[in-house]
Design a protein around this motif. Sequence first.
Motif, PDB file in Angstrom:
ATOM      1  N   ASP A   1       0.828  -1.151   0.085  1.00  0.00           N
ATOM      2  CA  ASP A   1       0.005  -0.156  -0.055  1.00  0.00           C
ATOM      3  C   ASP A   1       0.943   1.226   0.191  1.00  0.00           C
ATOM      4  OD1 ASP A   1      -2.206  -1.490  -0.052  1.00  0.00           O
ATOM      5  OD2 ASP A   1      -2.680  -1.565   2.133  1.00  0.00           O
ATOM      6  N   VAL A   2       2.119   0.981   0.242  1.00  0.00           N
ATOM      7  CA  VAL A   2       2.900   2.382   0.199  1.00  0.00           C
ATOM      8  C   VAL A   2       3.087   3.088  -0.830  1.00  0.00           C
ATOM      9  CG1 VAL A   2       5.331   2.991   0.560  1.00  0.00           C
ATOM     10  CG2 VAL A   2       4.216   1.367   2.154  1.00  0.00           C
ATOM     11  N   LEU A   3       3.475   2.248  -2.054  1.00  0.00           N
ATOM     12  CA  LEU A   3       3.726   3.414  -3.379  1.00  0.00           C
ATOM     13  C   LEU A   3       2.259   3.749  -3.790  1.00  0.00           C
ATOM     14  CD1 LEU A   3       5.201   4.179  -5.544  1.00  0.00           C
ATOM     15  CD2 LEU A   3       4.984   2.222  -6.909  1.00  0.00           C
ATOM     16  N   PRO A   4       1.068   3.182  -3.860  1.00  0.00           N
ATOM     17  CA  PRO A   4      -0.078   3.903  -4.062  1.00  0.00           C
ATOM     18  C   PRO A   4      -0.356   4.889  -3.115  1.00  0.00           C
ATOM     19  CG  PRO A   4      -0.371   1.301  -4.113  1.00  0.00           C
ATOM     20  CD  PRO A   4       0.977   1.710  -3.533  1.00  0.00           C
ATOM     21  N   THR A   5       0.025   4.957  -1.983  1.00  0.00           N
ATOM     22  CA  THR A   5      -0.291   6.136  -1.212  1.00  0.00           C
ATOM     23  C   THR A   5       0.705   7.362  -1.436  1.00  0.00           C
ATOM     24  OG1 THR A   5      -0.884   4.594   0.823  1.00  0.00           O
ATOM     25  CG2 THR A   5      -0.220   6.991   1.345  1.00  0.00           C
ATOM     26  N   LEU A   6       1.934   6.757  -1.855  1.00  0.00           N
ATOM     27  CA  LEU A   6       2.884   8.043  -2.368  1.00  0.00           C
ATOM     28  C   LEU A   6       2.210   8.611  -3.445  1.00  0.00           C
ATOM     29  CD1 LEU A   6       6.336   6.699  -1.486  1.00  0.00           C
ATOM     30  CD2 LEU A   6       4.999   7.990  -0.155  1.00  0.00           C
ATOM     31  N   LEU A   7       1.821   7.874  -4.570  1.00  0.00           N
ATOM     32  CA  LEU A   7       1.449   8.417  -5.816  1.00  0.00           C
ATOM     33  C   LEU A   7      -0.056   9.036  -5.697  1.00  0.00           C
ATOM     34  CD1 LEU A   7       1.871   5.150  -8.066  1.00  0.00           C
ATOM     35  CD2 LEU A   7       3.169   7.354  -7.962  1.00  0.00           C
ATOM     36  N   ASP A   8      -0.636   8.745  -4.667  1.00  0.00           N
ATOM     37  CA  ASP A   8      -2.072   9.503  -4.114  1.00  0.00           C
ATOM     38  C   ASP A   8      -1.578  10.665  -3.634  1.00  0.00           C
ATOM     39  OD1 ASP A   8      -4.769   9.821  -4.047  1.00  0.00           O
ATOM     40  OD2 ASP A   8      -5.269   8.494  -2.599  1.00  0.00           O
ATOM     41  N   VAL A   9      -0.681  11.052  -2.736  1.00  0.00           N
ATOM     42  CA  VAL A   9      -0.159  12.235  -2.423  1.00  0.00           C
ATOM     43  C   VAL A   9       0.287  12.979  -3.191  1.00  0.00           C
ATOM     44  CG1 VAL A   9       1.549  13.210  -0.730  1.00  0.00           C
ATOM     45  CG2 VAL A   9       0.523  11.308   0.013  1.00  0.00           C
ATOM     46  N   MET A  10       0.926  12.683  -4.267  1.00  0.00           N
ATOM     47  CA  MET A  10       1.538  13.416  -5.230  1.00  0.00           C
ATOM     48  C   MET A  10       0.381  13.910  -6.355  1.00  0.00           C
ATOM     49  SD  MET A  10       4.406  10.719  -5.764  1.00  0.00           S
ATOM     50  CE  MET A  10       5.054  11.259  -7.661  1.00  0.00           C
ATOM     51  N   GLY A  11      -0.798  13.194  -6.111  1.00  0.00           N
ATOM     52  CA  GLY A  11      -1.938  13.606  -7.056  1.00  0.00           C
ATOM     53  C   GLY A  11      -1.989  12.807  -8.096  1.00  0.00           C
ATOM     54  N   LEU A  12      -1.543  11.682  -8.109  1.00  0.00           N
ATOM     55  CA  LEU A  12      -1.185  11.046  -9.488  1.00  0.00           C
ATOM     56  C   LEU A  12      -1.964   9.631  -9.701  1.00  0.00           C
ATOM     57  CD1 LEU A  12       2.787  11.084 -10.092  1.00  0.00           C
ATOM     58  CD2 LEU A  12       1.066  12.586 -10.854  1.00  0.00           C
ATOM     59  N   TRP A  13      -2.758   9.321  -8.305  1.00  0.00           N
ATOM     60  CA  TRP A  13      -3.162   7.930  -8.254  1.00  0.00           C
ATOM     61  C   TRP A  13      -4.472   7.991  -9.280  1.00  0.00           C
ATOM     62  CZ3 TRP A  13      -1.744   3.190  -7.506  1.00  0.00           C
ATOM     63  CH2 TRP A  13      -2.570   2.373  -7.309  1.00  0.00           C
ATOM     64  N   ASP A  14      -5.031   8.801  -9.708  1.00  0.00           N
ATOM     65  CA  ASP A  14      -6.303   8.730 -10.325  1.00  0.00           C
ATOM     66  C   ASP A  14      -5.872   9.142 -11.885  1.00  0.00           C
ATOM     67  OD1 ASP A  14      -8.169   7.917  -8.590  1.00  0.00           O
ATOM     68  OD2 ASP A  14      -8.293   9.989  -7.745  1.00  0.00           O
ATOM     69  N   ALA A  15      -4.716   9.419 -12.319  1.00  0.00           N
ATOM     70  CA  ALA A  15      -4.551   9.727 -13.541  1.00  0.00           C
ATOM     71  C   ALA A  15      -4.790   8.819 -14.546  1.00  0.00           C
ATOM     72  CB  ALA A  15      -2.896  10.377 -13.533  1.00  0.00           C
ATOM     73  N   ARG A  16      -5.326   9.040 -15.489  1.00  0.00           N
ATOM     74  CA  ARG A  16      -5.953   8.224 -16.763  1.00  0.00           C
ATOM     75  C   ARG A  16      -4.675   7.626 -17.349  1.00  0.00           C
ATOM     76  NH1 ARG A  16      -5.530   9.160 -21.899  1.00  0.00           N
ATOM     77  NH2 ARG A  16      -5.276  11.305 -21.418  1.00  0.00           N
ATOM     78  N   GLU A  17      -3.754   8.279 -17.478  1.00  0.00           N
ATOM     79  CA  GLU A  17      -2.354   7.658 -18.166  1.00  0.00           C
ATOM     80  C   GLU A  17      -1.766   6.481 -17.435  1.00  0.00           C
ATOM     81  OE1 GLU A  17      -2.591  11.858 -19.110  1.00  0.00           O
ATOM     82  OE2 GLU A  17      -2.834  10.767 -17.294  1.00  0.00           O
ATOM     83  N   LEU A  18      -2.144   6.131 -15.866  1.00  0.00           N
ATOM     84  CA  LEU A  18      -1.478   5.316 -15.249  1.00  0.00           C
ATOM     85  C   LEU A  18      -2.501   3.904 -14.969  1.00  0.00           C
ATOM     86  CD1 LEU A  18       0.042   7.294 -12.220  1.00  0.00           C
ATOM     87  CD2 LEU A  18       0.972   6.141 -14.428  1.00  0.00           C
ATOM     88  N   ALA A  19      -3.736   4.007 -15.890  1.00  0.00           N
ATOM     89  CA  ALA A  19      -4.619   3.012 -15.472  1.00  0.00           C
ATOM     90  C   ALA A  19      -3.644   1.445 -15.817  1.00  0.00           C
ATOM     91  CB  ALA A  19      -5.883   3.121 -16.786  1.00  0.00           C
ATOM     92  N   PRO A  20      -3.151   1.275 -16.937  1.00  0.00           N
ATOM     93  CA  PRO A  20      -2.387  -0.247 -16.726  1.00  0.00           C
ATOM     94  C   PRO A  20      -1.459  -0.348 -15.554  1.00  0.00           C
ATOM     95  CG  PRO A  20      -2.237   1.216 -18.882  1.00  0.00           C
ATOM     96  CD  PRO A  20      -2.588   2.007 -17.763  1.00  0.00           C
ATOM     97  N   GLU A  21      -0.940   0.614 -15.113  1.00  0.00           N
ATOM     98  CA  GLU A  21       0.306   0.253 -14.132  1.00  0.00           C
ATOM     99  C   GLU A  21      -0.498   0.201 -12.620  1.00  0.00           C
ATOM    100  OE1 GLU A  21       2.472   1.817 -17.391  1.00  0.00           O
ATOM    101  OE2 GLU A  21       0.654   2.625 -16.430  1.00  0.00           O
TER     102      GLU A  21
END
Length: 454
Positions: free
Chosen positions: A345-365
Amino acid sequence: VGALLLAAFGLEVTGGGEQGASPDVLYLSSMGRLAFARWQHDDMVERAHPGPRSPLPLPPITPVGPRRSVLFVVTESVRGTDTCSVPSARCETTPYTNALLPDRFGFSQMRSLDSTTAVSLAVLWSGLSPTASRKALHTAPLLWEYAHAAGFDTAYWTAQNLLFANSGTWLEGVPVSRWVSATDLDANATYEVGADDGKLVDVVLRDLPSMRAPFVGVVHLSNTHFPYLIDDGDAPFQPQARAFGAGDAVPVHNRYLDAIRRQDAIVARLLRGLRATPGGDSVVVAFVSDHGEQIRERGAIGHTWSVYDEEVRVPFWIDAPPGTLSAAQAARLHALQDVPVTELDVLPTLLDVMGLWDARELAPERAAMPGQSLLRGGSPDQARVLTNCSGIFACAFKNWGAIRGSRKLLATQNDSGWRCFDVASDPGERAPLPRGACDDLRRLAEADGRGTPF
């Protein structure tokens, strides 16, 4: 060239001869073994260490939400029971951060999925499970690549010796504007302890004012690795000794605690310096250990021996200055204080803090990552495989298992069978549950051809 090839394939050092062989003979012998193994497609040799990565390219990422700067502090071999992740009225091992960060979000039940540095770092930086294929672990983007694709400035400062476990090769090409490793700080840095964490923090504090916001910086500490670096002027845990042998659990543990205390003072200095830099009062800081440490609980000192809790339960906290998280996000973090979660859960949390978790471009990852952002509740109810036997790093000792909530299944090659525990009621894992209590976890642990380690 012909003579070198003949020597490489013809020289062989066996039967303990390594102790008396010269460096050139050792080198030629090992290169010959490696070449022969690759000729035979022996993947066990390649799995001995992480190799060069070939990350899949990321498109430019458009953040969804605020782009917050992150400082991610990763330490080595620190176990959760010997620190204060959750703010405490009194804390002897980590008193400096405990006093400095009274409002941090602490997690008392964070666990790594292994007790091997290379495997843990792959999980923390890629978000993939340690059971992912070697190809997946070598092609997955890492934290820096996500940040770079979204326009963040990036840095990696480490006191670890990147010659150890071939980690320097694995990280070649990560897009960073600041990079320093142990051998930059000290030409004689050891494989195990690395360079002085204090010297590393000096460099970080020098670089931070020139980092362009938003940024993602990873500070990777090392001095809590065996045999543990301490400050003789601040070593309250006594008696202790550097000589290890029979009956040494108490002095070894005391030295370990003093090493944690020394490092905590260094982390506190880092955070005070960060907050004093322009914009530093809006940087979110996360702190975690790659894995824990066994100190004679099962007879050994160190890690990679097992996935018992002393080797996988780790400290984790997040310090988010006022205004960086919403009230709902803060409430979710508070609710997870004593809930079992894992480093997936750590990397998803960091990406969420950065504002990236919902980015459309990251759907596959995002679909490939088993974890979930802790800002959204994490993934505490999911069953996870625990293993030191990964495609990125072959296990020195066969040991694996699975965990779901507080139920935990594990075994090592020295055990006679699977053992099931409830780590909530039995944190020392000394009273196995009845046979069948972890049948669902056993099926998961044995799946995909893993079988049993015994």
